[in-house]
Scaffold this motif. Structure first.
Motif, PDB file in Angstrom:
ATOM      1  N   CYS A   7       0.845  -1.202   0.000  1.00 25.98           N
ATOM      2  CA  CYS A   7       0.000   0.000   0.000  1.00 25.98           C
ATOM      3  C   CYS A   7       0.883   1.256   0.000  1.00 25.98           C
ATOM      4  N   ILE A   8       0.612   2.146  -0.946  1.00 26.91           N
ATOM      5  CA  ILE A   8       1.427   3.361  -1.104  1.00 26.91           C
ATOM      6  C   ILE A   8       1.298   4.266   0.118  1.00 26.91           C
ATOM      7  N   PHE A   9       0.104   4.348   0.727  1.00 27.07           N
ATOM      8  CA  PHE A   9      -0.048   5.219   1.896  1.00 27.07           C
ATOM      9  C   PHE A   9       0.583   4.595   3.142  1.00 27.07           C
ATOM     10  N   CYS A  10       0.561   3.273   3.264  1.00 27.01           N
ATOM     11  CA  CYS A  10       1.304   2.631   4.360  1.00 27.01           C
ATOM     12  C   CYS A  10       2.797   2.934   4.221  1.00 27.01           C
ATOM     13  N   LYS A  11       3.294   2.958   2.983  1.00 26.78           N
ATOM     14  CA  LYS A  11       4.715   3.276   2.755  1.00 26.78           C
ATOM     15  C   LYS A  11       5.010   4.730   3.096  1.00 26.78           C
ATOM     16  N   ILE A  12       4.072   5.624   2.793  1.00 29.15           N
ATOM     17  CA  ILE A  12       4.252   7.043   3.153  1.00 29.15           C
ATOM     18  C   ILE A  12       4.275   7.181   4.675  1.00 29.15           C
ATOM     19  N   ILE A  13       3.343   6.525   5.366  1.00 27.58           N
ATOM     20  CA  ILE A  13       3.285   6.591   6.834  1.00 27.58           C
ATOM     21  C   ILE A  13       4.598   6.075   7.432  1.00 27.58           C
ATOM     22  N   ALA A  14       5.142   5.015   6.851  1.00 30.14           N
ATOM     23  CA  ALA A  14       6.384   4.414   7.359  1.00 30.14           C
ATOM     24  C   ALA A  14       7.623   5.201   6.953  1.00 30.14           C
ATOM     25  N   GLY A  15       7.449   6.219   6.093  1.00 34.76           N
ATOM     26  CA  GLY A  15       8.596   7.019   5.643  1.00 34.76           C
ATOM     27  C   GLY A  15       9.381   6.356   4.517  1.00 34.76           C
ATOM     28  N   PHE A  42      -4.549  18.640   1.542  1.00 31.97           N
ATOM     29  CA  PHE A  42      -3.804  17.581   2.224  1.00 31.97           C
ATOM     30  C   PHE A  42      -4.723  16.405   2.506  1.00 31.97           C
ATOM     31  N   LEU A  43      -4.110  15.276   2.827  1.00 32.42           N
ATOM     32  CA  LEU A  43      -4.830  14.036   3.089  1.00 32.42           C
ATOM     33  C   LEU A  43      -4.617  13.641   4.537  1.00 32.42           C
ATOM     34  N   MET A  44      -5.674  13.200   5.197  1.00 29.28           N
ATOM     35  CA  MET A  44      -5.596  12.680   6.565  1.00 29.28           C
ATOM     36  C   MET A  44      -5.900  11.186   6.508  1.00 29.28           C
ATOM     37  N   VAL A  45      -4.991  10.388   7.059  1.00 28.57           N
ATOM     38  CA  VAL A  45      -5.172   8.937   7.004  1.00 28.57           C
ATOM     39  C   VAL A  45      -4.994   8.326   8.389  1.00 28.57           C
ATOM     40  N   PRO A  46      -5.770   7.279   8.688  1.00 30.81           N
ATOM     41  CA  PRO A  46      -5.447   6.494   9.886  1.00 30.81           C
ATOM     42  C   PRO A  46      -4.158   5.736   9.620  1.00 30.81           C
ATOM     43  N   LYS A  47      -3.316   5.561  10.625  1.00 27.10           N
ATOM     44  CA  LYS A  47      -2.113   4.739  10.440  1.00 27.10           C
ATOM     45  C   LYS A  47      -2.494   3.270  10.213  1.00 27.10           C
ATOM     46  N   LEU A  48      -3.602   2.873  10.799  1.00 25.33           N
ATOM     47  CA  LEU A  48      -4.144   1.532  10.574  1.00 25.33           C
ATOM     48  C   LEU A  48      -4.547   1.403   9.110  1.00 25.33           C
ATOM     49  N   HIS A  49      -4.126   0.324   8.467  1.00 24.39           N
ATOM     50  CA  HIS A  49      -4.523   0.116   7.069  1.00 24.39           C
ATOM     51  C   HIS A  49      -5.968  -0.347   6.997  1.00 24.39           C
ATOM     52  N   LEU A  50      -6.841   0.587   6.689  1.00 31.02           N
ATOM     53  CA  LEU A  50      -8.243   0.279   6.396  1.00 31.02           C
ATOM     54  C   LEU A  50      -8.429   0.628   4.926  1.00 31.02           C
ATOM     55  N   PRO A  51      -8.924  -0.281   4.087  1.00 29.08           N
ATOM     56  CA  PRO A  51      -9.006   0.018   2.657  1.00 29.08           C
ATOM     57  C   PRO A  51      -9.904   1.205   2.325  1.00 29.08           C
ATOM     58  N   SER A  52     -10.994   1.363   3.062  1.00 28.10           N
ATOM     59  CA  SER A  52     -11.939   2.444   2.729  1.00 28.10           C
ATOM     60  C   SER A  52     -12.920   2.629   3.874  1.00 28.10           C
ATOM     61  N   MET A  53     -13.833   3.587   3.718  1.00 28.20           N
ATOM     62  CA  MET A  53     -14.898   3.760   4.708  1.00 28.20           C
ATOM     63  C   MET A  53     -15.798   2.537   4.798  1.00 28.20           C
ATOM     64  N   ALA A  54     -15.832   1.736   3.726  1.00 28.65           N
ATOM     65  CA  ALA A  54     -16.723   0.567   3.708  1.00 28.65           C
ATOM     66  C   ALA A  54     -16.354  -0.459   4.781  1.00 28.65           C
ATOM     67  N   GLN A  55     -15.116  -0.408   5.269  1.00 25.09           N
ATOM     68  CA  GLN A  55     -14.673  -1.373   6.290  1.00 25.09           C
ATOM     69  C   GLN A  55     -14.846  -0.852   7.717  1.00 25.09           C
ATOM     70  N   LEU A  56     -15.391   0.357   7.868  1.00 26.14           N
ATOM     71  CA  LEU A  56     -15.507   0.934   9.222  1.00 26.14           C
ATOM     72  C   LEU A  56     -16.520   0.168  10.064  1.00 26.14           C
ATOM     73  N   THR A  57     -16.188   0.004  11.336  1.00 27.13           N
ATOM     74  CA  THR A  57     -17.083  -0.621  12.309  1.00 27.13           C
ATOM     75  C   THR A  57     -17.115   0.292  13.538  1.00 27.13           C
ATOM     76  N   PRO A  58     -18.015   0.040  14.481  1.00 26.49           N
ATOM     77  CA  PRO A  58     -18.108   0.919  15.651  1.00 26.49           C
ATOM     78  C   PRO A  58     -16.781   1.101  16.390  1.00 26.49           C
ATOM     79  N   GLU A  59     -15.867   0.154  16.292  1.00 23.86           N
ATOM     80  CA  GLU A  59     -14.576   0.309  16.995  1.00 23.86           C
ATOM     81  C   GLU A  59     -13.743   1.456  16.401  1.00 23.86           C
TER      82      GLU A  59
END
Ligand code: 5GP
Ligand code: ZN
Length: 119
Positions: A7-15, A42-59
């Motif tokens: 994942c390109i954004f996971c790589k950005i988060i990891a530097g 700018f983009l705001m991302v969770p550090k947790l790899h969630l593919p999209s809003m479709a995977q969101l749960t109450p947690e």
């Protein structure tokens, strides 16, 4: 999965891929979009790899709530003008029909004086 090695954004988060960082804490990373649509974008991302809003749960309620509460503060810091004359636009593309290209959940924050390049 917390991180997706492909994942390109996971790589950005990891530097591993450079980015212009806007903000970072234990759970959230924010960086400038490489192809800005607006004077501030700018983009705001969770550090947790969630593919999209479709995977969101109450947690994820607290995490997503924190992103939303942080967005106006970062928008002002990055040069968006104050509400109500200024403001910003938030977009969260989800899935192919939602126009999502990078499958790591991200919130676009766009603002600054009009006209914008797009949107
Ligand atoms: P989406 O269409 O998935 O909502 O938006 C993905 C966004 O990520 C696009 O606006 C695109 O310009 C941005 N983007 C894609 N790759 C990179 C990158 O390597 N670095 C940065 N900073 N932004 C990227
Ligand atoms: Zn990711």
């Amino acid at each position: 999965m917390n991180h997706d090695p492909n994942c390109i954004f996971c790589k950005i988060i990891a530097g591993q891929i450079p980015s212009r960082k806007v903000y970072e804490d234990d759970d959230i990373f924010a960086f400038h979009d490489i192809h800005p649509w607006a004077p501030v974008h700018f983009l705001m991302v969770p550090k947790l790899h969630l593919p999209s809003m479709a995977q969101l749960t109450p947690e994820h309620e607290r995490l997503m709530g924190r992103i939303m509460v942080l967005a106006p503060k970062l928008a002002l810091e990055q040069g968006c003008n104050p509400y109500p004359e200024g403001g910003f636009r938030i977009v969260c593309n989800t899935g192919a029909e939602g126009g999502q290209e990078v499958h790591h959940l991200h919130v676009h924050v766009m603002g600054g004086p009009r006209p914008w390049f797009k949107g």
